[in-house]
Design a protein around this motif. Structure first.
Motif: not given
Lengths: 353, 353
Positions: A66-70, A118-124, A308-313
């Motif tokens: 799960t990724v966060g999007f602020l 806190q929700r432990r998303v893998d990235g934001v 894409e950048l986030l998933l690559k990271t």
DNA sequence: TTGTATGCGTTATCAA
DNA sequence: TTGATAACGCATACAA
């Protein structure tokens, strides 16, 4: 209403008369499983409508997929496209998007960010409001979780990736177009210089003037924020001044709303009495009478690239941070057709060809 | 970039020289803890920047304090307000919102819904696209997870709660206004009858005609979908017909975009050559020249109410489902000022005062 | 190839 | 008032 209880891996194991680890192996596609066992497990699993408990799995594996999007302001229509682009990529890769909105309140920005962590998303992916306080939250988080920032300035040594839009280029083209049409009193209304899109627009504005050997009038440059209300106030002030502009560049699609209100309140006709250029390709620009010229960018693409950048990271945690810039270009419409005869203008620099 | 590892409750326990259960008790505000212990735990916890692992907690407690929000089309500006309303309430109650967008694709609707359930959200607010397939997914899920549906028809025995907008009322007022102005050829363009907002608009449209003893012309009622493209096609067809309408009600804010395109393509002036009414209070309506009359509702409130309903269900799982209707009202602007002299009209029913 | 056992980080039960 | 321990559902190291 009574909720049905979901079945667990233990129940599947019992029903198929194998161990839980075998069930786990079958369902996660482990290579070393006999055909016979695979069938039994699959049958039992289907019969029980087994659905792996993602929370338990996450606790065990440490990833939530799960990724966060602020998002800083969901009311802004350009965000819709960005979100779509990002979601498309995320879902195509098996990730869910947890989106939260701070709607211009930078205190909420920070709160939401910690909520996501806190929700432990893998990235934001962070696309904050037009305030500056975001830097604080980012500093605090960049060594806790992979981050991609949209169109915001980062400290030079940051480990955060970024997607930028090349606002300067498009605004420079727009400004040049107005200068070409004889305008020498061009106003720019946009956000604060601390905000990347706003500052880049200013840079493009200045660059075009410089190339034309025209000195921009400082009193026509209004840097505030990107809200409609600022657009209205800034435009009103400009139009009431002793020497009002002959053209306005609205550096922000929300802010344009206020600018139009101000023009309408004075009975000024866009494209006839004053030239107008805006930013981003929103419905309003295309449908307004006359249609409004704009500096546009591929916002859907921005969202895609960010994800894409986030998933690559996430795949390569040790890879260095990266930044990608999306181009902008100027779309000319009737709102900026007004030509000014430069001869009667006095006291202003003339173009040097 | 190396990620910092978060500290756990065990580390806090070690540092404060108490058991993990005691730490848990202190941090969750259990009454039976000595002052001395509370202090020690709090100090250690602060020193280690301890942040409870929400995933582990969820696994143990069975709740995630997260609600899903399935939005059918984030490009629609009214969703922005709904989302804001819902998020406000959620965050005020300690819930995070996991938002996913299906953007008009009902296959994605279903996929996203299962995704949310897999992620173990505590409940879901559903605001699907304008298709009908949603019913399938809902049936399958309503006994698995608490659901609140926005502005969609539900089977009478459903255990799902709902928030409705009273589109019929506002559209009836708008229609009456047009009839008052002498219009006898009023067109309605909106979504399919299977879609609640569209059908309700039709009902209001018919109701107003009935009250006026005017028979609506069937050829002027266009039920399709809510996309701009349908608005464009429907309007074009109407305007090219032998007996075109003198007024158009655009039953949907996205669809209005297409209607305006069609009008502009024919050089028809809104408010002068034809009367126009739209729905929802979007920027475009207010800023268009002339401003466009609209049937509006408090979308922010709709989002709030939906979330309140959902949270209430989470608190009282046994409470019966509930539905709440939000009013709409007609806001008159210049676009619908055009008056038709009814005397020269032949072959049409006359108003009965 | 399959099964047993352990642990992910919490909360809650029970006994002390 | 506090501590030891089981359990939440799963994945995996290791043993068989």
């Amino acid at each position: 209403m009574v909720q049905k209880r979901a079945s667990t891996i233990v129940e599947v194991a019992r029903r198929s008369r194998v161990s839980v680890s075998s069930v786990s192996r079958v369902l996660s596609g482990h290579p070393d499983v006999s055909q016979r066992m695979r069938e039994r497990v699959l049958k039992a699993s289907a019969a029980l409508e087994y659905d792996p408990h993602s929370i338990a799995r996450s606790l065990r594996t440490g990833v939530t997929h799960t990724v966060g999007f602020l998002v800083g302001g969901i009311s802004n229509p350009v965000f819709a496209e960005i979100i779509k682009g990002a979601s498309d990529v995320a879902h195509a890769n098996g990730y869910a998007v947890m989106m939260t909105n701070s709607e211009g309140d930078s205190a909420i920005d920070a709160a939401q960010l910690t909520l996501l962590v806190q929700r432990r998303v893998d990235g934001v992916i962070v696309s904050t409001t037009d305030e500056e306080s975001e830097i604080f939250a980012l500093d605090r988080l960049e060594d806790r979780i992979p981050l991609v920032v949209l169109d915001r300035y980062l400290p030079p040594d940051s480990s955060v990736s970024a997607v930028y839009a090349d606002h300067a280029h498009g605004v420079a083209d727009a400004t040049t177009h107005l200068l070409d049409n004889g305008h020498r009193a061009i106003a720019l209304i946009t956000g604060s210089r601390a905000l990347r899109p706003a500052n880049e627009r200013l840079l493009g504005f200045l660059r075009a003037h410089e190339a034309f050997r025209v000195t921009p009038r400082p009193d026509l440059i209004c840097m505030g924020n990107l809200q409609p209300e600022f657009g209205r106030k800034a435009a009103s002030k400009l139009l009431e001044a002793a020497s009002p502009p002959t053209a306005i560049i609205a550096g922000g699609n929300r802010l344009l709303v206020g600018v139009l209100e101000s023009l309408q309140a004075r009975g000024l006709r866009v494209g006839d009495d004053i030239a107008l250029v805006s930013c981003d390709d929103v419905d309003l620009n295309r449908l307004y009478i006359p249609p409004i010229s704009a500096v546009v960018r591929d916002t859907h693409r921005m969202g895609q690239v960010a994800m894409e950048l986030l998933l690559k990271t996430l795949r390569e945690p040790t890879a260095p941070s990266q930044s990608i810039t999306i181009p902008t270009h100027f779309v000319q419409r009737r709102s900026s057709e007004l030509k000014i005869d430069i001869r009667p203008q006095r006291g202003l620099a003339q173009p040097q060809i």
